[in-house]
Design a protein around this motif. Structure first.
Motif, PDB file in Angstrom:
ATOM      1  N   MET B   1      10.511  40.903  -7.322  1.00  0.00           N
ATOM      2  CA  MET B   1      11.126  42.094  -7.905  1.00  0.00           C
ATOM      3  C   MET B   1      10.398  42.501  -9.180  1.00  0.00           C
ATOM      4  SD  MET B   1      15.137  41.869  -7.126  1.00  0.00           S
ATOM      5  CE  MET B   1      15.654  41.536  -5.447  1.00  0.00           C
ATOM      6  N   GLU B   2      10.061  41.511  -9.981  1.00  0.00           N
ATOM      7  CA  GLU B   2       9.313  41.831 -11.203  1.00  0.00           C
ATOM      8  C   GLU B   2       7.987  42.489 -10.849  1.00  0.00           C
ATOM      9  OE1 GLU B   2      10.040  40.960 -14.555  1.00  0.00           O
ATOM     10  OE2 GLU B   2      11.954  39.954 -14.193  1.00  0.00           O
ATOM     11  N   ARG B   3       7.392  42.048  -9.770  1.00  0.00           N
ATOM     12  CA  ARG B   3       6.103  42.637  -9.380  1.00  0.00           C
ATOM     13  C   ARG B   3       6.255  44.094  -8.969  1.00  0.00           C
ATOM     14  NH1 ARG B   3       5.212  37.370  -6.603  1.00  0.00           N
ATOM     15  NH2 ARG B   3       3.925  36.150  -8.024  1.00  0.00           N
ATOM     16  N   GLN B   4       7.457  44.478  -8.594  1.00  0.00           N
ATOM     17  CA  GLN B   4       7.691  45.872  -8.213  1.00  0.00           C
ATOM     18  C   GLN B   4       8.388  46.658  -9.323  1.00  0.00           C
ATOM     19  OE1 GLN B   4       8.716  46.824  -4.222  1.00  0.00           O
ATOM     20  NE2 GLN B   4       8.073  44.854  -3.418  1.00  0.00           N
ATOM     21  N   GLY B   5       8.408  46.087 -10.521  1.00  0.00           N
ATOM     22  CA  GLY B   5       8.884  46.841 -11.667  1.00  0.00           C
ATOM     23  C   GLY B   5      10.354  46.711 -11.982  1.00  0.00           C
ATOM     24  N   ILE B   6      11.024  45.749 -11.353  1.00  0.00           N
ATOM     25  CA  ILE B   6      12.444  45.527 -11.644  1.00  0.00           C
ATOM     26  C   ILE B   6      12.559  44.315 -12.554  1.00  0.00           C
ATOM     27  CG2 ILE B   6      14.690  44.948 -10.652  1.00  0.00           C
ATOM     28  CD1 ILE B   6      13.740  46.427  -8.097  1.00  0.00           C
ATOM     29  N   THR B   7      13.234  44.480 -13.661  1.00  0.00           N
ATOM     30  CA  THR B   7      13.425  43.388 -14.610  1.00  0.00           C
ATOM     31  C   THR B   7      14.568  42.512 -14.118  1.00  0.00           C
ATOM     32  OG1 THR B   7      12.726  44.878 -16.373  1.00  0.00           O
ATOM     33  CG2 THR B   7      13.808  42.841 -17.031  1.00  0.00           C
ATOM     34  N   THR B   8      14.339  41.206 -14.099  1.00  0.00           N
ATOM     35  CA  THR B   8      15.345  40.306 -13.529  1.00  0.00           C
ATOM     36  C   THR B   8      15.768  39.245 -14.536  1.00  0.00           C
ATOM     37  OG1 THR B   8      13.756  38.676 -12.686  1.00  0.00           O
ATOM     38  CG2 THR B   8      14.289  40.541 -11.247  1.00  0.00           C
ATOM     39  N   VAL B   9      16.992  38.779 -14.339  1.00  0.00           N
ATOM     40  CA  VAL B   9      17.446  37.579 -15.037  1.00  0.00           C
ATOM     41  C   VAL B   9      18.307  36.803 -14.046  1.00  0.00           C
ATOM     42  CG1 VAL B   9      19.438  38.770 -16.097  1.00  0.00           C
ATOM     43  CG2 VAL B   9      18.581  36.622 -17.075  1.00  0.00           C
ATOM     44  N   ALA B  10      18.098  35.498 -14.016  1.00  0.00           N
ATOM     45  CA  ALA B  10      18.777  34.648 -13.039  1.00  0.00           C
ATOM     46  C   ALA B  10      19.707  33.664 -13.737  1.00  0.00           C
ATOM     47  CB  ALA B  10      17.752  33.873 -12.214  1.00  0.00           C
ATOM     48  N   ILE B  11      20.892  33.500 -13.162  1.00  0.00           N
ATOM     49  CA  ILE B  11      21.766  32.405 -13.555  1.00  0.00           C
ATOM     50  C   ILE B  11      21.238  31.157 -12.853  1.00  0.00           C
ATOM     51  CG2 ILE B  11      24.140  31.560 -13.596  1.00  0.00           C
ATOM     52  CD1 ILE B  11      23.821  34.203 -15.076  1.00  0.00           C
ATOM     53  N   GLN B  12      21.207  30.038 -13.566  1.00  0.00           N
ATOM     54  CA  GLN B  12      20.683  28.797 -12.982  1.00  0.00           C
ATOM     55  C   GLN B  12      21.696  27.667 -13.166  1.00  0.00           C
ATOM     56  OE1 GLN B  12      17.997  27.666 -11.375  1.00  0.00           O
ATOM     57  NE2 GLN B  12      16.870  29.582 -11.190  1.00  0.00           N
ATOM     58  N   LEU B  13      21.942  26.939 -12.085  1.00  0.00           N
ATOM     59  CA  LEU B  13      22.865  25.799 -12.158  1.00  0.00           C
ATOM     60  C   LEU B  13      22.138  24.477 -12.312  1.00  0.00           C
ATOM     61  CD1 LEU B  13      25.232  27.102  -9.392  1.00  0.00           C
ATOM     62  CD2 LEU B  13      25.992  26.504 -11.691  1.00  0.00           C
ATOM     63  N   LEU B  14      20.890  24.423 -11.900  1.00  0.00           N
ATOM     64  CA  LEU B  14      20.113  23.194 -12.010  1.00  0.00           C
ATOM     65  C   LEU B  14      18.902  23.447 -12.894  1.00  0.00           C
ATOM     66  CD1 LEU B  14      20.153  21.808  -8.354  1.00  0.00           C
ATOM     67  CD2 LEU B  14      21.256  20.789 -10.350  1.00  0.00           C
ATOM     68  N   ARG B  15      18.916  22.847 -14.060  1.00  0.00           N
ATOM     69  CA  ARG B  15      17.827  23.072 -15.001  1.00  0.00           C
ATOM     70  C   ARG B  15      16.484  22.626 -14.419  1.00  0.00           C
ATOM     71  NH1 ARG B  15      18.702  22.802 -20.521  1.00  0.00           N
ATOM     72  NH2 ARG B  15      20.427  21.378 -20.180  1.00  0.00           N
ATOM     73  N   GLU B  16      16.494  21.472 -13.713  1.00  0.00           N
ATOM     74  CA  GLU B  16      15.222  20.955 -13.214  1.00  0.00           C
ATOM     75  C   GLU B  16      14.602  21.874 -12.163  1.00  0.00           C
ATOM     76  OE1 GLU B  16      18.275  19.540 -13.180  1.00  0.00           O
ATOM     77  OE2 GLU B  16      18.263  17.787 -11.862  1.00  0.00           O
ATOM     78  N   VAL B  17      15.444  22.591 -11.426  1.00  0.00           N
ATOM     79  CA  VAL B  17      14.905  23.535 -10.447  1.00  0.00           C
ATOM     80  C   VAL B  17      14.230  24.709 -11.163  1.00  0.00           C
ATOM     81  CG1 VAL B  17      15.500  25.170  -8.620  1.00  0.00           C
ATOM     82  CG2 VAL B  17      16.490  22.871  -8.620  1.00  0.00           C
ATOM     83  N   ALA B  18      14.876  25.208 -12.204  1.00  0.00           N
ATOM     84  CA  ALA B  18      14.266  26.309 -12.974  1.00  0.00           C
ATOM     85  C   ALA B  18      12.955  25.860 -13.597  1.00  0.00           C
ATOM     86  CB  ALA B  18      15.235  26.785 -14.052  1.00  0.00           C
ATOM     87  N   GLN B  19      12.914  24.622 -14.065  1.00  0.00           N
ATOM     88  CA  GLN B  19      11.683  24.127 -14.688  1.00  0.00           C
ATOM     89  C   GLN B  19      10.557  24.011 -13.667  1.00  0.00           C
ATOM     90  OE1 GLN B  19      13.483  20.610 -16.359  1.00  0.00           O
ATOM     91  NE2 GLN B  19      13.639  21.523 -18.398  1.00  0.00           N
ATOM     92  N   ARG B  20      10.923  23.670 -12.435  1.00  0.00           N
ATOM     93  CA  ARG B  20       9.883  23.525 -11.415  1.00  0.00           C
ATOM     94  C   ARG B  20       9.463  24.868 -10.829  1.00  0.00           C
ATOM     95  NH1 ARG B  20      12.055  18.352  -7.862  1.00  0.00           N
ATOM     96  NH2 ARG B  20      12.268  16.905  -9.591  1.00  0.00           N
ATOM     97  N   VAL B  21      10.446  25.719 -10.541  1.00  0.00           N
ATOM     98  CA  VAL B  21      10.145  26.975  -9.849  1.00  0.00           C
ATOM     99  C   VAL B  21       9.639  28.048 -10.813  1.00  0.00           C
ATOM    100  CG1 VAL B  21      11.138  28.818  -8.431  1.00  0.00           C
ATOM    101  CG2 VAL B  21      11.776  26.431  -8.009  1.00  0.00           C
ATOM    102  N   ARG B  22      10.209  28.092 -12.003  1.00  0.00           N
ATOM    103  CA  ARG B  22       9.788  29.001 -13.062  1.00  0.00           C
ATOM    104  C   ARG B  22      10.068  30.482 -12.769  1.00  0.00           C
ATOM    105  NH1 ARG B  22       4.232  28.043 -15.585  1.00  0.00           N
ATOM    106  NH2 ARG B  22       3.570  29.183 -13.739  1.00  0.00           N
ATOM    107  N   PRO B  23      11.336  30.844 -12.586  1.00  0.00           N
ATOM    108  CA  PRO B  23      11.651  32.282 -12.536  1.00  0.00           C
ATOM    109  C   PRO B  23      11.356  32.904 -13.896  1.00  0.00           C
ATOM    110  CG  PRO B  23      13.662  30.995 -12.744  1.00  0.00           C
ATOM    111  CD  PRO B  23      12.540  30.008 -12.560  1.00  0.00           C
ATOM    112  N   PRO B  24      11.138  34.223 -13.935  1.00  0.00           N
ATOM    113  CA  PRO B  24      10.749  34.851 -15.212  1.00  0.00           C
ATOM    114  C   PRO B  24      11.754  34.613 -16.334  1.00  0.00           C
ATOM    115  CG  PRO B  24      10.335  36.337 -13.393  1.00  0.00           C
ATOM    116  CD  PRO B  24      11.071  35.168 -12.813  1.00  0.00           C
ATOM    117  N   ARG B  25      13.043  34.857 -16.047  1.00  0.00           N
ATOM    118  CA  ARG B  25      14.080  34.645 -17.070  1.00  0.00           C
ATOM    119  C   ARG B  25      15.245  33.935 -16.401  1.00  0.00           C
ATOM    120  NH1 ARG B  25      12.685  39.503 -16.777  1.00  0.00           N
ATOM    121  NH2 ARG B  25      11.457  40.576 -18.361  1.00  0.00           N
ATOM    122  N   ALA B  26      15.684  32.847 -16.998  1.00  0.00           N
ATOM    123  CA  ALA B  26      16.797  32.098 -16.420  1.00  0.00           C
ATOM    124  C   ALA B  26      17.750  31.666 -17.522  1.00  0.00           C
ATOM    125  CB  ALA B  26      16.279  30.876 -15.661  1.00  0.00           C
ATOM    126  N   LEU B  27      19.022  31.757 -17.208  1.00  0.00           N
ATOM    127  CA  LEU B  27      20.073  31.255 -18.095  1.00  0.00           C
ATOM    128  C   LEU B  27      20.700  30.062 -17.406  1.00  0.00           C
ATOM    129  CD1 LEU B  27      21.889  31.778 -20.678  1.00  0.00           C
ATOM    130  CD2 LEU B  27      23.498  32.840 -19.058  1.00  0.00           C
TER     131      LEU B  27
END
Lengths: 160, 71
Positions: B1-27
Motif C-alpha cells: 500500500m505504501e508503494r502505491q501512495g497510501i500511508t499505513t499504520v499497523a496494530i501489532q500484537l507480537l513485537r517479535e513479528v514486527a521486528q522480523r517483518v518490519r512494516p513501515p509503522r507499527a504500534l
C-alpha cells in the motif's frame, strides 16, 4: 499481552521455525496532509464478512488469500467472524467486532473532525496465512489499487 | 500500500513479528490475541489505541521501520 505463550506447543514450534518475510527495503509514504483532510480505510485480518458474502475458506492450503469489501455503512453487529484460527479467543470480537474492525470508532473520528472522512468501503481478509506468496504478489497490490482508486490516503491495519 | 501512495499504520500484537517483518509503522499493543484494541465494549480504550496509531502518522521525524509501544 500478545505473546507466543498463548499458543499451543505445536504452533509455537511452527512459529519458531517459520521463515518470516522481511520487508526490505521498507516502503514509506509520508503523510503530507493533515489527518483532518485525509480519507481513511480499515484493513482487518480478522476474517469478517457481511451477510451474503462467502466465508473465508479454511480448506485452502497455505491460507485463503482472498479479501472482501466491507461497506462502510454496515452495522457493526452484522459483521460475521469467519476466522478459522482456534489460536485466539473469539468471544471478544463476537461480542464487539469493533475490537478488530473499529468501524464505529473511525466514524466517530470523522464526526469530530480528527480524520477527514471514512472511505465508503473497507477491506477484510483472514490472517493465519502460512504461505503468503500470493498475498504479497497479488492480493496486497489489488487491495492497494482498490483503495487508491477510492482516494484513500490512510489505511489502519488491524490484526486479531 | 505504501508503494502505491497510501500511508499505513499497523496494530501489532507480537513485537517479535514486527521486528522480523518490519512494516513501515507499527504500534505494539499489550493485549492478548483476539483483543487488538483492548476490550469489547470499551470505546474509550479503543479510541486511545487508534489515536496512538494515528499519531505515528503525524511525527515527521520518524523513519522506517517504526515500532512504538502503546502506553
Amino acid at each position: 499481552m500478545g505473546s507466543m505463550d498463548e499458543f499451543s506447543l505445536a504452533l509455537r514450534l511452527f512459529l519458531k521455525a517459520y521463515r518470516w518475510r522481511r520487508i526490505d527495503p521498507v516502503p514509506w509514504t509520508a503523510l503530507d496532509a493533515s489527518l483532518s483532510q485525509c480519507r481513511l480505510a480499515l484493513v482487518s485480518s480478522a476474517g469478517f464478512v457481511v451477510p451474503g458474502q462467502l466465508p473465508f475458506d479454511d480448506a485452502v492450503r497455505g491460507g485463503d488469500v482472498s479479501f472482501r469489501d466491507i461497506p462502510s455503512a454496515i452495522d457493526v453487529r452484522d459483521l460475521i467472524d469467519t476466522h478459522r484460527s482456534q489460536s485466539f479467543d473469539h468471544s471478544g470480537v463476537r461480542q464487539d467486532p469493533n475490537l478488530a474492525f473499529p468501524i464505529d470508532r473511525v466514524r466517530e473520528l470523522a464526526q469530530r473532525g480528527r480524520i477527514g472522512s471514512v472511505n465508503h468501503r473497507h477491506l477484510s481478509f483472514m490472517g493465519s496465512i502460512t504461505a503468503p506468496g500470493r498475498l504479497v504478489r497479488d492480493t496486497g497490490p489489488a487491495m492497494a489499487r482498490q483503495l487508491r482508486a477510492d482516494g484513500v490516503d490512510v489505511a489502519l491495519l488491524v490484526p486479531v | 500500500m505504501e508503494r502505491q501512495g497510501i500511508t499505513t499504520v499497523a496494530i501489532q500484537l507480537l513485537r517479535e513479528v514486527a521486528q522480523r517483518v518490519r512494516p513501515p509503522r507499527a504500534l505494539w499493543v499489550p493485549f492478548a490475541h483476539g483483543y487488538p484494541l483492548g476490550r469489547p465494549g470499551e470505546p474509550l480504550l479503543q479510541h486511545a489505541v487508534i489515536e496512538a496509531a494515528l499519531r505515528l502518522l503525524e511525527v515527521h521525524t520518524l523513519r522506517p521501520p517504526v515500532l512504538v509501544d502503546f502506553e
